[in-house]
Structure formats: C-alpha cells, structure tokens
Design a protein around this motif. Sequence first.
Motif, PDB file in Angstrom:
ATOM      1  N   LEU A   1      -5.928 -13.020  16.100  1.00  6.00           N
ATOM      2  CA  LEU A   1      -6.611 -13.892  17.033  1.00  6.00           C
ATOM      3  C   LEU A   1      -7.644 -13.133  17.926  1.00  6.00           C
ATOM      4  O   LEU A   1      -8.621 -13.646  18.187  1.00  6.00           O
ATOM      5  CB  LEU A   1      -5.279 -14.386  18.159  1.00  6.00           C
ATOM      6  N   LYS A   2      -7.416 -11.759  18.147  1.00  5.40           N
ATOM      7  CA  LYS A   2      -8.529 -10.904  18.780  1.00  5.40           C
ATOM      8  C   LYS A   2      -8.836 -11.647  20.390  1.00  5.40           C
ATOM      9  O   LYS A   2     -10.168 -12.171  20.477  1.00  5.40           O
ATOM     10  CB  LYS A   2      -9.584 -10.894  18.016  1.00  5.40           C
ATOM     11  N   PRO A   3      -7.887 -11.849  21.020  1.00 13.66           N
ATOM     12  CA  PRO A   3      -8.241 -12.613  22.284  1.00 13.66           C
ATOM     13  C   PRO A   3      -9.132 -11.697  23.392  1.00 13.66           C
ATOM     14  O   PRO A   3      -8.976 -10.377  23.008  1.00 13.66           O
ATOM     15  CB  PRO A   3      -6.893 -12.883  22.948  1.00 13.66           C
ATOM     16  N   LYS A   4      -9.696 -12.078  24.181  1.00 11.54           N
ATOM     17  CA  LYS A   4     -10.231 -11.360  25.308  1.00 11.54           C
ATOM     18  C   LYS A   4      -9.527 -10.594  26.282  1.00 11.54           C
ATOM     19  O   LYS A   4      -9.696  -9.487  26.487  1.00 11.54           O
ATOM     20  CB  LYS A   4     -11.393 -12.104  26.221  1.00 11.54           C
ATOM     21  N   ARG A   5      -8.196 -11.324  26.587  1.00 10.12           N
ATOM     22  CA  ARG A   5      -7.480 -10.930  27.708  1.00 10.12           C
ATOM     23  C   ARG A   5      -6.019 -11.313  27.358  1.00 10.12           C
ATOM     24  O   ARG A   5      -5.847 -12.318  26.797  1.00 10.12           O
ATOM     25  CB  ARG A   5      -7.638 -11.277  29.001  1.00 10.12           C
ATOM     26  N   LEU A   6      -4.980 -10.442  28.013  1.00  8.12           N
ATOM     27  CA  LEU A   6      -3.764 -10.782  27.984  1.00  8.12           C
ATOM     28  C   LEU A   6      -3.208 -11.167  29.417  1.00  8.12           C
ATOM     29  O   LEU A   6      -3.664 -10.406  30.136  1.00  8.12           O
ATOM     30  CB  LEU A   6      -2.814  -9.634  27.210  1.00  8.12           C
ATOM     31  N   LYS A   7      -2.648 -12.427  29.494  1.00 10.16           N
ATOM     32  CA  LYS A   7      -2.086 -12.571  30.852  1.00 10.16           C
ATOM     33  C   LYS A   7      -0.548 -12.270  30.770  1.00 10.16           C
ATOM     34  O   LYS A   7       0.210 -12.938  30.258  1.00 10.16           O
ATOM     35  CB  LYS A   7      -2.539 -14.110  31.293  1.00 10.16           C
ATOM     36  N   ILE A   8      -0.174 -11.025  31.572  1.00  2.41           N
ATOM     37  CA  ILE A   8       1.346 -10.744  31.419  1.00  2.41           C
ATOM     38  C   ILE A   8       2.002 -11.833  32.536  1.00  2.41           C
ATOM     39  O   ILE A   8       1.750 -11.972  33.561  1.00  2.41           O
ATOM     40  CB  ILE A   8       1.384  -9.170  32.113  1.00  2.41           C
ATOM     41  N   ASP A   9       3.251 -12.013  31.846  1.00  2.00           N
ATOM     42  CA  ASP A   9       3.909 -13.372  32.490  1.00  2.00           C
ATOM     43  C   ASP A   9       4.415 -12.835  34.004  1.00  2.00           C
ATOM     44  O   ASP A   9       4.783 -11.391  33.911  1.00  2.00           O
ATOM     45  CB  ASP A   9       5.018 -13.696  31.643  1.00  2.00           C
ATOM     46  N   ARG A  10       4.701 -13.694  34.803  1.00  3.29           N
ATOM     47  CA  ARG A  10       5.163 -13.365  36.161  1.00  3.29           C
ATOM     48  C   ARG A  10       6.676 -12.840  36.033  1.00  3.29           C
ATOM     49  O   ARG A  10       7.209 -12.273  37.103  1.00  3.29           O
ATOM     50  CB  ARG A  10       5.079 -14.543  36.977  1.00  3.29           C
TER      51      ARG A  10
ATOM     52  N   ARG B   1      -2.055  -1.548  39.641  1.00  2.83           N
ATOM     53  CA  ARG B   1      -3.430  -0.851  39.437  1.00  2.83           C
ATOM     54  C   ARG B   1      -3.207   0.297  39.045  1.00  2.83           C
ATOM     55  O   ARG B   1      -3.956   0.842  37.906  1.00  2.83           O
ATOM     56  CB  ARG B   1      -3.965  -0.930  41.035  1.00  2.83           C
ATOM     57  N   GLN B   2      -2.020   0.909  39.254  1.00  2.00           N
ATOM     58  CA  GLN B   2      -1.627   2.336  38.855  1.00  2.00           C
ATOM     59  C   GLN B   2      -1.218   2.234  37.405  1.00  2.00           C
ATOM     60  O   GLN B   2      -1.464   3.186  36.605  1.00  2.00           O
ATOM     61  CB  GLN B   2      -0.553   3.068  39.601  1.00  2.00           C
ATOM     62  N   LEU B   3      -0.581   1.086  36.997  1.00  2.00           N
ATOM     63  CA  LEU B   3      -0.065   1.028  35.502  1.00  2.00           C
ATOM     64  C   LEU B   3      -1.485   0.615  34.637  1.00  2.00           C
ATOM     65  O   LEU B   3      -1.040   0.405  33.346  1.00  2.00           O
ATOM     66  CB  LEU B   3       0.910  -0.066  35.499  1.00  2.00           C
ATOM     67  N   GLY B   4      -2.689   0.537  35.088  1.00  2.00           N
ATOM     68  CA  GLY B   4      -3.877   0.225  34.501  1.00  2.00           C
ATOM     69  C   GLY B   4      -4.174  -1.246  34.198  1.00  2.00           C
ATOM     70  O   GLY B   4      -5.055  -1.743  33.658  1.00  2.00           O
ATOM     71  N   CYS B   5      -3.553  -2.240  34.893  1.00  2.00           N
ATOM     72  CA  CYS B   5      -3.954  -3.696  34.815  1.00  2.00           C
ATOM     73  C   CYS B   5      -5.442  -3.856  35.080  1.00  2.00           C
ATOM     74  O   CYS B   5      -5.950  -3.351  36.065  1.00  2.00           O
ATOM     75  CB  CYS B   5      -3.255  -4.560  35.661  1.00  2.00           C
TER      76      CYS B   5
ATOM     77  N   ARG C   1       8.885  -1.754  34.781  1.00  2.00           N
ATOM     78  CA  ARG C   1       7.760  -1.097  35.162  1.00  2.00           C
ATOM     79  C   ARG C   1       7.024  -0.203  33.632  1.00  2.00           C
ATOM     80  O   ARG C   1       5.889  -0.581  33.539  1.00  2.00           O
ATOM     81  CB  ARG C   1       7.700   0.004  36.123  1.00  2.00           C
ATOM     82  N   SER C   2       8.083   0.507  32.995  1.00  2.00           N
ATOM     83  CA  SER C   2       7.674   0.927  31.578  1.00  2.00           C
ATOM     84  C   SER C   2       7.319  -0.129  30.722  1.00  2.00           C
ATOM     85  O   SER C   2       6.255  -0.175  29.925  1.00  2.00           O
ATOM     86  CB  SER C   2       8.798   1.589  31.282  1.00  2.00           C
ATOM     87  N   LEU C   3       7.837  -1.295  30.817  1.00  2.00           N
ATOM     88  CA  LEU C   3       7.480  -2.351  29.969  1.00  2.00           C
ATOM     89  C   LEU C   3       6.070  -2.923  30.175  1.00  2.00           C
ATOM     90  O   LEU C   3       5.229  -3.012  28.933  1.00  2.00           O
ATOM     91  CB  LEU C   3       8.557  -3.469  30.002  1.00  2.00           C
ATOM     92  N   VAL C   4       5.684  -3.008  31.520  1.00  2.00           N
ATOM     93  CA  VAL C   4       4.432  -3.473  31.634  1.00  2.00           C
ATOM     94  C   VAL C   4       3.355  -2.344  31.394  1.00  2.00           C
ATOM     95  O   VAL C   4       2.030  -2.691  30.804  1.00  2.00           O
ATOM     96  CB  VAL C   4       4.317  -3.681  33.132  1.00  2.00           C
ATOM     97  N   ARG C   5       3.691  -1.187  31.288  1.00  2.00           N
ATOM     98  CA  ARG C   5       2.901  -0.107  31.123  1.00  2.00           C
ATOM     99  C   ARG C   5       2.472  -0.158  29.539  1.00  2.00           C
ATOM    100  O   ARG C   5       1.396   0.282  29.180  1.00  2.00           O
ATOM    101  CB  ARG C   5       3.431   1.117  31.706  1.00  2.00           C
TER     102      ARG C   5
ATOM    103  N   GLU D   1      -8.209  -6.844  27.423  1.00  2.00           N
ATOM    104  CA  GLU D   1      -8.078  -6.622  28.753  1.00  2.00           C
ATOM    105  C   GLU D   1      -6.755  -7.250  29.228  1.00  2.00           C
ATOM    106  O   GLU D   1      -6.351  -8.237  28.499  1.00  2.00           O
ATOM    107  CB  GLU D   1      -9.310  -7.321  29.554  1.00  2.00           C
ATOM    108  N   THR D   2      -6.401  -6.880  30.398  1.00  2.00           N
ATOM    109  CA  THR D   2      -5.133  -7.424  30.992  1.00  2.00           C
ATOM    110  C   THR D   2      -5.160  -7.980  32.279  1.00  2.00           C
ATOM    111  O   THR D   2      -5.942  -7.621  33.033  1.00  2.00           O
ATOM    112  CB  THR D   2      -3.920  -6.197  30.822  1.00  2.00           C
ATOM    113  N   VAL D   3      -4.255  -9.210  32.303  1.00  2.00           N
ATOM    114  CA  VAL D   3      -4.530  -9.883  33.575  1.00  2.00           C
ATOM    115  C   VAL D   3      -2.895  -9.914  34.072  1.00  2.00           C
ATOM    116  O   VAL D   3      -2.093 -10.477  33.236  1.00  2.00           O
ATOM    117  CB  VAL D   3      -5.120 -11.103  33.589  1.00  2.00           C
ATOM    118  N   ALA D   4      -2.533  -9.489  35.442  1.00  2.00           N
ATOM    119  CA  ALA D   4      -1.112  -9.700  35.980  1.00  2.00           C
ATOM    120  C   ALA D   4      -1.261 -10.910  36.628  1.00  2.00           C
ATOM    121  O   ALA D   4      -1.883 -10.873  37.659  1.00  2.00           O
ATOM    122  CB  ALA D   4      -0.757  -8.403  36.484  1.00  2.00           C
ATOM    123  N   GLU D   5      -0.259 -11.769  36.384  1.00  2.00           N
ATOM    124  CA  GLU D   5      -0.180 -13.253  37.295  1.00  2.00           C
ATOM    125  C   GLU D   5       1.235 -12.864  37.995  1.00  2.00           C
ATOM    126  O   GLU D   5       2.182 -12.091  37.543  1.00  2.00           O
ATOM    127  CB  GLU D   5      -0.288 -14.184  36.482  1.00  2.00           C
ATOM    128  N   GLY D   6       1.288 -13.643  39.234  1.00  2.00           N
ATOM    129  CA  GLY D   6       2.575 -13.664  39.960  1.00  2.00           C
ATOM    130  C   GLY D   6       2.470 -12.400  41.003  1.00  2.00           C
ATOM    131  O   GLY D   6       3.737 -11.933  41.271  1.00  2.00           O
TER     132      GLY D   6
END
Length: 1017
Positions: free
Chosen positions: A929-938, A983-987, A951-955, A967-972
Amino acid sequence: MRDLTRNPRAESRWGNGMLWLIGGTLLSVVIVSTGLMIDRQTALAERGRIEHAVLDRLRHVKSEIETQILRDTNLALSIADDIADDSMISPPEVNRMIARTLTDNSHIQSIRFEPLSDPGRMAFTPAIRQTERTFVIDIPVPPLPWQAQQGWISLIVAIDGNRFFDDHNLLSDDELPEHEEHDHTKISVTLPSVTGGDLIFGDSSTFNEMPVTIAVTEGGLDFQIFGVPADGWDAAMNRMLPSRLLVLAGVVAMMISVLLAVFLLSERNLNIARLRAREQRLLELSERFQLALETSNTGIWEIDPVTHALIWDNRSAGLHGLPESLADDEDRLADWFASLHAEDIGKGEQLYFDCVVAATADRWDISYRVPLSDQSFRYLRSVGARTIDGSITGIVCDVTTDTLVTQSLSRAKENSDIKNAELELALEELSSREHQLAEASQRLDLALGSYNCGTWEGDPVTRTAIWDERMHQLYGVPFTDKAVTEHVWLSRLHPDERGEIQLATKRAATLDQIINTTQRVVLQNGEMRYIRSVGQPHVGRDGKKKLIGIAFDVTADALLAEQLRSAKAEADMRNIELELAKNRIEFNALHDPLTSLANRRKLDLELDMLGRSGDRQATRFAILHLDLDRFKEINDTLGHAAGDAMLVHASRILMKHVPRGDLVARIGGDEFVVLARRQTTMEELATLASKIIEEMRQPLDFEGFDCRCGVSIGIAQAQGPAPDARKILINADIALYQAKEKGRNCYEFFTPDLQANIVAKKRMADDILAGFDRDEFVVYYQPQFEASSMQLCGAEALIRWRHPDRGILASGNFLKVAEDLNVMARIDELVLQTALKDQMRWTALGMQVPRISVNVSSKRLHDGNLIDQLKGLAISPGSICFELVESIFLDESDTLASDNIEKIKSLGIDIEIDDFGTGHTSIVSLLKLKPKRLKIDRQLVLPVTVQPQERSLVRNIVEIARSLGIETVAEGVETHEHAGILRQLGCDYLQGYAFAKPLSFDDFTRFVDHLPQRKAS
C-alpha cells in the motif's frame, strides 16, 4: 180566499225577517267589541312576545359564551395533555403546536409557560381569571423535558376579550335566520373591572332603553348580558298596524257573513217546507215498495263506495239463512262469503273485485248456492247496478224452484245425448279396430323386415320351434316350413355358450320369466355373428304353454360395446395417470424440488389457514425462522453442488428433530421456517432450537472436504386471541436478525423490545434520509499538530449530524445505520466537498491549514467512478489526505481497490491508515500500500502513561513505520502528559482533546486565530 191565505204568511215572513235583522245587529255589535278587546290583548301579547324573544336571544348568547369558554378551556387542556403524554417532545414540536393553535384561534393572544404560583393546586385543573379585557386560562402541567427544573409549571392561555366576542359573532345577529324585523336584538355584555366599574363589550346605547338582563358565571368570570330590540320598544309595537288591519278586516267580514246568514236563513225556511212535502211523498212510495218486496220475498242490499261494506236488510239476511243485522250500517260482506257454496266463492270474489275494488264493471249479476242445514241448497240470484254516488245497490231473490226445474230438464237431455253418442262410438270403434289391426300387422311386418328381425315360437314339450324366413337367414340355416329341432338350433351356437343359453330357456319356460339372451352364432364360412333373442311365455287357447319372441342381429352393437369396454379401460388408465400427474404437479408446486420440503407458497397457504381458524377460535402456534451461517462461503469455495448438499443435510436435520404434524419449509436460498401448529412452551422451542444448532455444527463430508455451516434461529409465538400468522412470521424474522447481530449460530426469542429496536433503527434511517434533504449533516474539524514544534499541520474532517431534536450527534451514533442504508459513499462525498470548500474559505481569510484528512469507507474505495469524480474536483497535491480504516482487507484479488489507491496517489492525495493496531493490516500490506502515514489507534495511546508494555508497543510501531518511511500520527491524546511521552517515543503528529475537540468551521477559524496566544500561554 187567496188574499186571506197569503197575508198571514207574508206577515209571518216579515216578522221573522225583523227578528233576524235585530239579532244580526246585536251580533255585529258584539263582534266589534270583541275585535277591540282582541286588539288590546294582541298588543299586550306582542309586548310580552318581544320581551320573551329578547330573553331567548340573551339565553342563546349565554349558552354560546359558556360553550366558547368551555371550548377554549378544553383546547388548553388538550395542549397540556399532549405535553404531558409525550415525554420526548422537543421545543420545535411545542412551538409548532402553539403556532398552529394561535393560527386556528385568532382570539387567543398568546400561549406561554410560567412558574406555578400555587404549588398546592391540583394537576391539570384549569383556573380562569380576568385582567381588564383579557381572559387568562391557567393550567398546572409537569415540567418540559428540556427544562432543568423539576417543579410543575403553569400553561397560560391569554384570550383577547374584544376578539373573543367579535370572532364568534356572539353580540351580533349576522348568523341568525331572517324571520321578522323585530327578531333583531342589540346586545351588550359587562364585566366587573379590576380597577372598579364595569367593562362594556358591544353597543353601549343598550343601557338607555330599559334592557332585559341575564347573568352568566363561568369559571372565574361573571358576565351581565343586556338586550333590547334593535329598533326600540316603540318601533316594535308600531309593527302591530298590519295585525290591527287584519282584525278590522276580520270584523267586517264577520258582519257581512252575519247579514248574509240572515238572508240565507230566510231562504232556508222556504226550502225546508218544500223538502218536507217531498219527504212525505217519498215515504208513501217507500211503503208501497216495501210491501211489494215483502210479498215477493226479495231482499235489498247496498255496497258502500268508500268502506266497501255490504249492507243487508232483514229479508236479505233471512234468504242467506243468517240472523238480522244488529245495526243498519253493519258490514255483512264476510257473512255473505261465508254463506256461499265453496264452488261459488271464486265467482263471487271475482265479481266483487271487478265491481267494487277495481270499479271496472257497473252491473252486478250473479247466481249462487247457499247450503242449508238439511244438506240441500238454496239458489239465489243477486242483481244490482252502480248509482250516481258510486255505491252499488241491488236486490236478491230466491230462484231455487226455477233452477231445480232447469237442472232436471238439462240432465234428461244430457242422458239422452250420451246414450246416442255411446252407440255411435261403439260402432265407430269396432270398425276402427278392425282397420287398426290390419295396419298394425302390416307395420309390424315392415318393422321386423327393416331391422332384419326374425320371429320364433318354441314348444318346451316337443323341443321344437317354428321359425320364419328371417330366422333361418340369421342362423344360416336353409329355409323350411317345418319345425326346427333343438339339435339344429344348438349346433349353430358357439360351444362355450350352448349350456348357458339352454339353461336360460328352460328357466324362462318353467318360471314364466322373460328370456333375454345374446349368443354367438358360428356361420358356415367361420364368421361370428351375435344374435339377441327376446321372448316370453304365452298360454294359448288350447292351454299349451309356448315361448314366443323375436331375434335380431346385434353384431355391430356387440363389437362396438367391446371397443367401448377397451376404450373405457384405456380411459381409466389415463385418468389414473392424470391423477398421479396432478398429484405430482401439486406436490411440486407446494414443495421445494431440492429438499422436498414445503416451499414459500405452501407456507403462505398454511399461514392463511391459521389466520382463518384464528378468527373463529383461539389458535396457539409458534414459528422458527432459520438462516444458515457461512453458506455463501461454501457456495463460493466448493461450488453450488456443495451448497445443495448442505441444504439437503439441513433439511434432513430439521425433519429429524421437528415433531410430526409441524410444517418444515424452505422459503429462500438458505432460509427455512418451522411452523409448530401445536401449543408449545418456550422451553420446548428452546430445546428444539438447541438440538438443531448442535447437530448443524457437525461437519458434512462432501467429496473429501469437511463443510461446516452454522445456523441462526429466530423464534416467535402467537399470543392473544385471533393472532395474525403473517405478523408472527415477521416477528420471527426480527428475532432472527437479532440472533445474527449477537454473533450467529444461536437462537433468539422475539420480544417487544426487539421490535422497538427495529422501529428505532427504522426511524433513524428515515431521519438520516430526511437529514440529507434538509442539509442537517455538517463537517467538524479536529486540529493536528507536529509533535516537535507544536505547529498546526492539518485537521481531520469528521461528519456530524445536527439533529432537529437530539442536537449535534457524533458519527458513532448513526454510521452503523448509514452503512445499512448504503449511504456511506454519499457521506464521504459530502465530507470531501465540504472540506474543499472550507479550505478555500480559510485561504480567502488568510489562514493556512496545510492538509485535511478525510475518512473514506470501503464501499467508496470500491466505487468504479471514484477516480472520475476526484478528477472533477480542484484538489491541490498534498492538501487532502484519505484515511482508510485498517479493517479494509486488501488481498490479491482486490484489484479494483488497489487500482483506485494507486490512482488516488497519482492525483496528489496522500493515503493514511486509520485505527492502526486493531485490524488486519500486515507488514506486507504496508509494503504494497505504501501509505504516507499511520494513525495509531486511541486504544493503544491512552494507556501509555501507566503501562510500560503499551508504551513499548507504540515505540515499536513508530520504529517500524520509520523504517518503512511512513510518518505516524497519534490520535486520542487526552493530556499534555500523553503529548510529552508520545513526543519522546518519536511520533510525528499529535491529535486529541489535549489540544482541541472537533470544532465547527466558525469555532475552528476562531481557534486558529487565537493559536499564537495559546502557544504563548
């Protein structure tokens, strides 16, 4: 002598005339005096009538006022009841109800709600009060659903007093029928004023003319109604002139009548004297006529033209053997009919009908018999005619002697004529019989010859028979005038029938029975001929018994009968085949050809039968609606043959477990219905459903493959008298839908709550479709920020529903129903077009929103026209981003979705994977698919502040995405603590309530305008 005789009469007439004149004068004076008294009484009565008419008008106005106040009170109570009964009523509905009431009732000033002044008042009890020219109806009602307070409030209905009387024409005579001029009344109404004095409604001049008054007390209002004639009391009395003229005319007419009566009375005296002389002459003639009638014993009768009554004198009654009449006008019609001989009653009724009832005959003439006590008859003749006044008058006399003499002479002549006729007939008959005998013999011979019939005469003693020439021809024997022996006769018969024919002949001769046999005769050329022989025993004059009869050829009839028997046998076979075919057709028409179960038509017939029987008596039954789970996958993977095998397997399981007498039907592709005609409990139905589900779980071996198929069952029972069978089937279908919603492979009973849920979904579906027409769907925006710089980098466009009753609804409240309605593509299109339009408006305002993320549903992604629609929109590269939910599974065969995604990328639209971590997306899918971003579920973002594992899973997700260039987007993101950890995890980007909730266009614009101040704070 003549003068001396005339003068006393003249003086007498002159004296009588003077007396009549004096009496007439005195009578005229009395009449005039009476007329004056009548005029005075009429004047007084007219004044009383006018006052009574005005009072009646005031009572009518009183009734109208009471009725209108009661109607307005009931109208206010109906509004209060509607508000109290509907706990979900909304402000727009209340406003529409009030506006409609104000429009329909123009005299109502306003309808409003106020705090209840007296908490101790009884609920829904109206109170009426007055504030100057306004009437107020106050009703305690419960608080409105949207109000925060819980105390009761007052429903206030304010009525304009002036318009109350004007709109309903309470004080005018416009709607009254026009009878007489003085029927019109001026009316005024007064009410005590709060400030003192009286409030006047209507014509104030009423109070200057001694009005009639009446009081009205309705609710808290005290009315005084005043009324006078419209033209005043004097004008009303002046209208008596025509009646006075009429009385005067009556007096004059009576005086003229009196004078005329005096003249007529004098003439009457002269006529009376003449009539007395005539009466004396008629009396003398009547005495002579009566003497003649008594001498001749003749009675007189008369029939009244009006009553149709028959009136007899005493002689008429005596002639009929009946007692005298009790009164001169006694109706003796029934006695006359009763005295007639039974054979003469019809003649008498016909004559009575023609002369009296129908009046078609004017003359009456009838002779009849009257039975006497010694069994003899009296002969009477009645003769009459119609007179000038329409009655029928006549006489009746005894004609017994004349009639008996006439009858004796007639009988003697008849006897003589009969004897002469008998002699002539005897001679003619003798001659005729001789001629007929000759003709009959000739005709018989012709008939026998034309049909080739032979005659025979057999002698049982000598066992010989005399045959004619045609008998020899029938049996193929040379003709001879000698007797034919029994041996010759039997030799011509078929050997199989000789004994039977010989036995029938002996039985007929011995028992004196008719012989009727058909035998086969073998001719010399071998041909078979069928001969029918009919005869009977006959004893001749010499005392010898013989058998005499005829014989004729029935070969054609015998062959035809044989053919008919063969045809009948063949027809019987065909009828059997047709009956079997008919049974097969009826079975096929009512049964499924694959499973041999009943089909939908058979089920409909059974349901109609239950409905008809339910109308006559209480019927208890239950319906189970079954649907196979995963049946489509079996059809798609193993083919329709496997699907058919699974349907047959399911039908066998149903027939195995469903009790005998209940109906099992297949009504669709993978749908079955069980109709339990007997009375069953919920436990029995649950046990049956469990057995079916358990056995359906077992795999079916099809050509080496294990086919597994579950079943979902909806159950509904008939409740109450005269249940609707088709409604029960619908209820079972609703329960089946609920069973599938709960996860399939289970059963569910129908309850009213299920129906309520269906109704609620149906109502929401209707509201959604109506919402599109009313533009109720709007777009909200939730901002997104770069994690490192906290600069605004975009926003996610979210659909919202501005519901007219429930306010703003989030997408989770209606998207499931929208998916069922197949309107998700329409919602996606609306969100995209609105986002593009709002992006242009922000640009015009000088605001920069770098990109907007728009959700795209699976159906929208699989739309073949999607790319053409996107090409028609002005989309700048990078300004729009499509979010695809992770649950959209992209496999090798999903070429349409893959092609659309590639074409979407080529249009400069970025692709994001929404709700990542909760669906089916794999690393391979990400590479394709090669998406531009991933939005991590709330669901993964919320626990990062307290759970190191999350926290490790999100990292790890962030590192995987970064390694793939995504790129990654964190929602919620709910708090600033979340923002710091992510921000520390790199989102790369953050989105959530920690920054802003979803905002409307105006709120989002103000949010962006104040963003620098927010960052500074």
